[in-house]
Motif scaffolding. Sequence first.
Motif, short mmCIF file in Angstrom:
data_model
loop_
_atom_site.label_atom_id
_atom_site.label_comp_id
_atom_site.label_asym_id
_atom_site.label_seq_id
_atom_site.Cartn_x
_atom_site.Cartn_y
_atom_site.Cartn_z
N UNK A 112 29.64 33.73 37.60
CA UNK A 112 30.60 33.38 38.64
C UNK A 112 30.94 34.57 39.52
N UNK A 113 32.00 34.42 40.31
CA UNK A 113 32.43 35.50 41.19
C UNK A 113 33.05 36.62 40.35
N UNK A 114 33.27 37.76 40.98
CA UNK A 114 33.75 38.93 40.25
C UNK A 114 35.08 38.66 39.54
N UNK A 115 35.99 37.97 40.22
CA UNK A 115 37.30 37.68 39.61
C UNK A 115 37.16 36.85 38.34
N UNK A 116 36.28 35.84 38.40
CA UNK A 116 36.07 34.98 37.22
C UNK A 116 35.44 35.76 36.08
#
Length: 508
Positions: free
Chosen positions: A190-194
């Motif tokens: 997923x994206x970096x935050x996830x």
Amino acid sequence: MLTFLSRRLIASILVLFVASYIVYVLAATAGDPLAELRTSTARNKQALIDQRIQELQLNVPAPLRYFLWLGDAIRGNLGTNLQGQSVNTQVANAAGVTIQLLTASLVLAVIIGILIGITSALRQYSGYDYTVTFLAFLAFSLPSFFIAVVLKAYVGIAFNNFLGAPNIPWYLLIIIPLVLGFLWMGIIGGVAKTRWLVFGIATVVSFAVLLYIDLTNWLNYPGLSIVGVGLLSLGAGVLVHLLTAGSGNKKSLYTAVTVAVIGMAVYYPFMLLSDRLNLWTLLLLGVVAIVVGAAVGYFFGGHDRAQSARTGAITAFLTGGFIVIDRYMRAWPVYTQSSYINGRPIGTVGAVTPNLAEATSSFWILSLDSLTHLLLPTISLMLISLAAYSRYSRANLLDVMNQDYIRTARAKGVNERTVVMRHAFRNALIPLTTIVAFDVGGLIGGAIITETVFAWKGMGDLFNQALRQVDVNPMMGFFLVTGAVAIVFNILADLAYSALDPRIRVTV
């Protein structure tokens, strides 16, 4: 299909007949089965030689003697070995031991290998993919005896020593959660935050679990309790629901939660009756659990009853497994503190602890003993097969994901879970089915090196001893069993092709 299978079966039997003839003649002429007696100093040496010649029909030329053996084999008599013991009994005992290794190692290798292959394919060229690829090739390239010896020294013996004073060092309390955090971060993606959120949660949870194990001496007194079984069942049920039905099917979610609650309801009754159970009643209860889970899913129904029923059946199976594992954990302190075990439960030699069966009749203690002895050789064989299965499943899935029908499904708006699980996954399993069928034939022959390292008396040991002593009858018994198993599983592979892909149909 029936005509095709009949032709395959007849052709396989003819191949087995020709191959067995060649093997028999080569084995019978490879040495002298009377060599041991010829060098004997016994007074009745000649009488013993004459007796063995008569028992094994050594006065008949090997090409003709094969047909005498074949006639007895067709009637179910595989003859006797050089010591006069029944080969039927030898093969039955050896096959039983090897089937334990085969079943456990093959099932685990296939399941874990496919999971690793799928996740690495979906995270292609990520750090997780590179790490898994490196470890897979490392395990695949290492010789089997090296893996077996390392496991015996650093997992068996070292872990037994650790259980004497199970204190987890502080640096492992930090390193292990960090490694697991990065592992889950790579799998989820997923994206970096996830990814960083997954890393934080996995690291904290892993640290808390390890700290709890260290502070409570859990390794010597393990247990899940009804709370642990309930949480694991709910988690497994939700995961099964998401993978098989997707978040949009609420009926499937209700099924998973209901089955987990039913599992918690039967927890204490099962524990009260567990001392009266044996293997067959346990298997029967497993079948009942699957049927009940499927019935619950069918009752909830929804737009797709099959999805809910499948979710309920799988969740019920996993819930029952958690309950059984907890029962084994309850037996663990009694088992490890037994005078026969003496605080060293991980078996490194043989299939069972000598004389333990005479000391107790508890199903849980005896089966736990078998499981602890099965652990290391199973891991050894699993690691070798796991590397191949993970690579094959990854390559197959990547190939399927680039097909036109996958792009069409995505263009029509089908969600990614359905694309992967329903369209790509089944087709990716077809080449793997062929590999598994061949591996079964090889593994039933016995992993000679692994069985030697762990002193297991399986099919590999039977073949090794027969080859050393030029003992033809046990060698042919070995060949007959391994050949028959190879034929059966190749036919099952043909049937599996049609089940995995409806386009594969043989009508002539």
